[in-house]
Enzyme design. Sequence first.
Site, PDB file in Angstrom:
ATOM      1  N   GLY A   1     -56.927 -10.677 -74.713  1.00  0.00           N
ATOM      2  CA  GLY A   1     -57.001 -12.127 -74.843  1.00  0.00           C
ATOM      3  C   GLY A   1     -55.898 -12.651 -75.756  1.00  0.00           C
ATOM      4  N   PHE A   2     -55.810 -12.062 -76.939  1.00  0.00           N
ATOM      5  CA  PHE A   2     -54.741 -12.361 -77.901  1.00  0.00           C
ATOM      6  C   PHE A   2     -54.716 -13.830 -78.314  1.00  0.00           C
ATOM      7  CE2 PHE A   2     -53.185  -9.006 -74.930  1.00  0.00           C
ATOM      8  CZ  PHE A   2     -53.494  -7.944 -75.759  1.00  0.00           C
TER       9      PHE A   2
ATOM     10  N   GLY B   1     -61.382  -5.516 -75.413  1.00  0.00           N
ATOM     11  CA  GLY B   1     -60.598  -4.330 -75.103  1.00  0.00           C
ATOM     12  C   GLY B   1     -60.299  -3.542 -76.355  1.00  0.00           C
TER      13      GLY B   1
ATOM     14  N   LYS C   1     -62.795  -5.903 -93.366  1.00  0.00           N
ATOM     15  CA  LYS C   1     -61.844  -7.016 -93.277  1.00  0.00           C
ATOM     16  C   LYS C   1     -61.457  -7.229 -91.822  1.00  0.00           C
ATOM     17  CE  LYS C   1     -59.911  -6.923 -97.964  1.00  0.00           C
ATOM     18  NZ  LYS C   1     -58.738  -6.530 -98.774  1.00  0.00           N
ATOM     19  N   GLY C   2     -60.471  -6.547 -91.324  1.00  0.00           N
ATOM     20  CA  GLY C   2     -60.089  -6.731 -89.926  1.00  0.00           C
ATOM     21  C   GLY C   2     -58.723  -6.145 -89.669  1.00  0.00           C
TER      22      GLY C   2
ATOM     23  N   GLY D   1     -57.166  -6.578 -86.305  1.00  0.00           N
ATOM     24  CA  GLY D   1     -56.741  -7.022 -84.980  1.00  0.00           C
ATOM     25  C   GLY D   1     -55.311  -7.501 -84.888  1.00  0.00           C
ATOM     26  N   GLU D   2     -54.791  -8.084 -85.943  1.00  0.00           N
ATOM     27  CA  GLU D   2     -53.501  -8.755 -85.822  1.00  0.00           C
ATOM     28  C   GLU D   2     -52.436  -8.248 -86.786  1.00  0.00           C
ATOM     29  OE1 GLU D   2     -54.513 -13.196 -84.887  1.00  0.00           O
ATOM     30  OE2 GLU D   2     -56.302 -12.268 -85.716  1.00  0.00           O
TER      31      GLU D   2
END
Lengths: 288, 747
Positions: free
Chosen positions: B244-245, B473, B708-709, B711-712
Amino acid sequence: MRYHSPSTFEDAARIAAAAQGVTRFLAGGTDVLVQLRSGHVLPDDLIDLKKIPGTYDIAQTEDGGWRIGIAVPGAALGAHAGLCKDWPGVVEGMELVGSTQVQGRATLAGNLCNGSPAADSVPGLVAAGATVEITGPEGTRSLPVAEVPVGPGKTALTAGEVISAIVLPPRGDKAGDAYLRFIPRTEMDIAVVGAAVSLRLDGDTIAEARVALGAVAPTVLLVAEAAEAIVGTTLDDSAMDALAAAASAACNPIDDKRGTAAFRIEVAGVMAKRAARIAYDRAKGASA
Amino acid sequence: MPDTVQPIRFGSNSGQPVSRRDGIAKVTGAATFSADNSPANLLHAVYLPATIARGRVTHFDTAAAQAHPGVTHVITPANRPDVQGDPEAKPTLFSFRVEILQDDSVRYAGQPIALVLGETLEAATEGARLLAPQYAAEPVATDLDDGAPFDIEPGGFGRPQGMVHGDIDAGHAAARQAIDVTYETPAQYHNAMETHAIVAEWDGDRLTLDVPSQALNMSCAAYAYFFGIPAENVTVRSPYLGGGFGSKAIPIGPNILAILAARMTGRPVKLMLTRQQMFGPTGHRPATRQRLRMGIDATGALTALDHESLSASSRFDDFFEPASNASQGLYAAGALRSVHKGVRLDIGTPGPMRAPGEASGAAALECAMDEMAHAAGMDPLEFRLRNYAETEPGTGKPFSSKALRDCYLQGAERFGWDGRPLDPGQMRDEAGLLVGWGMGTALFPCPMFAAEARATLRPDGTALVETSAADMGQGAWTSLAQIAADSLGLPLDKVAFNAGHSSLPDGGVAGGSGHTATAGTALHEAGCDVIRQLGEIAATDPASPLHGAGNARFVARDGHLFIEGDDSRSEPFTDILARAGGAALTGSGKGVRPPEVGQEFAMSSHGAVFAEVRIDPELCQMRVTRLVGAFAAGRIINPKLAESQLMGGMIWGTSFALHEKVTHDRTTGRIVNADLAGYHVPVNADVLGLEVITVHEDDLHVNVLGVKGVGEIGIVGTVGAIGNAIWHATGKRIRRFPIRIEDLLTA
C-alpha cells in the site's frame, strides 16, 4: 483481425502481398503481442510463421556457416554448443534481450524486424557480417543484416517480403566476436549504448575487424573507421584510443530518459574498446 | 496515569522469527486479493484516463463505445448519476478531493474522464478506447520552476507546520563555517505490486466492497459519505494487500465510480487499475527542492540548522511533502528552523508515500550533513556524534528511548567504517573501480492511531483474536498474532487471527509505521482482559486450585493460569472454563496512547545506514555493493519480518537514490515513463550486499508493548548514505535525486 498460419514462406509472402491493411508477422511475439495488447498496433492480418517447418532449426551450412530459423528463441541459441563456440558475441547479444521468460520466445528475426535502434542482437549480427534470407512475391533474396533496419521501427523489407532465415558466415580460425551493452540498472533494461566487435588475427595482429554500435543513431551503425583503427594493430593503447575516438565520432544519438546524447557518445567509445578486448582475447583462444 | 508503564514480560512468542502465517496461502495462490473476487453477474469497469493535463474534454464518441459488443454502459460527465456527497469535500481525516466525472475539466494527466462498463474486461477496455476523447487543451505546468512558490498555511494532513527554535539569525551569525546548499528530489509513484482494485456490490442500501485498504473502517465512512448511507451499511473486506505504502489509505475517485456504477446497474462491478493508471489518481510523493543552510562553531557543533523545502501539489488540493520536518528532532543545533513552501502544478494530488517527509527530507539533510562534516574536516560519523541530541532539539523533551548511539557504533563496526579516508577519491578495488563509503542517520516518528480488538478464549483452550486492519504484506497477520498469543498465554498455533474485515473491531490505520504498536496494543489489552476475567472466575471457584487468590495477579502461560510468583498453584484454562459452564470468554481492548505521554516525551525510531558504492571510472556506472543498516525501534516482535521490512526500506532507499523518477512531457503534461519498463526500481541484481541489525532498545513509554515501528525508517538514512558514498568515491557532489550517470560524467 485475421490470423493466418501458413506452412511455407511462399504462402506467408502471398498472404502478406495480398493484405491491404496493417500486417504483422508473428514469430516469438514478444514485441508484436505486447504492442497488440497495449493497442499500439492493431493489425488487420497477423501471419504466424512458427508453423512453417524448419523455423526452429539451427543448421550448419555447406561452407561452415550457420542457418538459423526465424522461430529459434534466445534460449535455444545459448544452448547450442556449435553456435556459442563460433559466434559467442552474436549469442550473448540475443541473450541480453528480456528476461528468462522472454528468452524462451524472443527471436533474432523478431528483434531485427522490430526495428529498434537499441536492439541488443543486431550489433553482433552486423559485426559478424550476417545476412538474412528474404522470401517475397518475387522469390528469395539475400540482404546483409546491416541493411535491414532503415530507421526506428522501419526495415528495408517491401510489401509481401518476410525474413525466412538468418545466415551467419563461416567463422574460420583465430577469430572472435563480442557484444557489450550499457544500461544504468544491472539487469532488465534497454540498451543505452551497445557495441559489437568481430575480428580475425594473423599472429597477434588484427587482420580483419568489424565494429557495430547500437542505440547511438536511428539504426545500428557499422563503423568502418573504428574497424580501421584496430586493423594492423595488436590492440595497443593508441589503437584503443583511436577505436574509441572513431566510435564516438560515428554516434548520432538522441537524448532520452535513459541517457543524454553526450553521455552516449562518450560511453560508445568505452564500450567499443571493451568489446574489442574481449573479441581479441577470444580470437586468441580464451573461452567465451 | 503513571508516566511509565510496567514493561510486559517477554512471552515465548514475541521475539521469535516466526515465518509468515499467510505465506503458504500466498505462494499457492489460495490468498484472495480484491480483484480475485468475481461474484455472479459481474460487470467490468474500465475508466478512460485523460491524456492532457489541463483543459476540457470537448467530445466523446459515445455512440462508438456504446455500439461495441459487450459494452453495457458508457458514463461521462454528461450522464453520470448523482452522488450524495460533494467531490470537493473531505469526509475523513485521510481524504482528498476526488475526480468522479463531476464536470468536463481536466486537472492532470491520468485523471478519469469517463467510465465504461462491459460484460467482459476486454469489451469495457475496447469501449473506453473507442470513446476517442477530444480536448481543448491549455498550457501546462509540471515542473517546480513552472509555478510561483507560496508559504503553506499549516493545517493538518497535507499542510505541514514549520517551526523555529532559538534565534536562527544569531545561529547563522555565530557560525565559524557554513554551507548553503540546495537539493532536489523528484516525483515518485507508489506502484504497489497489487494495483488498486475494487469489487462493489449493493444489496438495497447496503454495500459490500472487496477493496485493498490500509484503513478499513475509515474507508467505510468515506464511501458511505458519497452514497448517503450510514457507515455501518458499508462492509469492506481487505484480507490481503499487495503493498500500500500510503496510497491505499485514501479512497480514490475510480473506486467511487465503480460503486456508483454498481448502484446504477444493480449488478456487482469490478474495476482494477492497470499499471499505467497507477501513475494517475492514486497519489504520489511530490517533487521537492530543499535549501539547507548550516553553520558550525570551532568545535564542530551546529550553531544553526535551517531547512526550507518547496513541494509541489495539485491545483485543487493540498498535500505538500513535509520534507523539512526531517530536520526537526534529529541534531542538537543551537538554532533550528524548518520552513515549508508550496507550488501548484497541473498534477494529481500527491499524498503520503512511505516515509512522507522523512524520506525526501533526510535525503537532503544527510547529504548536507556530509558536506558540513567535510568542510569541518571531520569524519561524518564523528560529526554526527558531535551533534548528538540527548534530548529533543528545540523542545528539550526527553526521548522515550533513543539507542541511536548504539546504532551508529554497531552499524559502523559491522560495516568496517573505521579507517575511512576523509577525502574523496582515495579508494579503488582490485578491478580499478572507484570505491566510496557514506552514511546517513535515520529517524522516523512512532505515532499510534486508535485501534480496538477482541479476544475470545474458547472452551477447548484455543483462542480467536480479531481486529479489522489488513495485513499490508508486511506480516501483521503473524506478528500481531504473536502479541496476542503472549497476552493470552497460549502457543501461537492455538491462536487464530481474524482480520481484514470492517465488521471486526476497528483496527485503525495500517500506516505511519504504527500498526504493530497500535493494533498490537489493542490485541494485548484484549488478551489481558480475557485473562483477568478468567482469574476472577478461578479465584471465586472453590474447586479451583487458584481459589481465594484474592488480589493476587494472575499470569497466563502455556494454556495455564498461574498466581504470579507462585508456580505451585495453577490450573489449565480448559478446566476453569469447563466448570464455569463451558462458555467462551470474550475480552476487548484498545490501543491508544494517552495524550500526556506524547506531551512529555519525544518518541521516534532511530537508525544509522552505511553504504559502499563502486563506480566504473570510465562509465560512471554506480553499484551499491554493500548496505548495512542498524535500527533501534523498541521491541522487535518478529525479527524475521522486521528485518525483511527494514531491508525492503533500504532497497527503496537505493531506488530513491539511483532510480525512481517520473518525467512529464512538458507540452502535454503526461508522464512519459508510466510503466515499470520506464519507471525504474532496482532489480534483484542491483542489490548486492544488504545487512540489517536490530539494536536492542527498551522503551517504557511508547506503549505497553515497548514497540515503536519499522515500516518506513529503512528508507530514511539510506538515500543520503548512498549519495554520500558516491561523493566519497568520486569527489562529485550531486544534489539532485536520482543520481544519474550523466551527472557524474558532466559534474
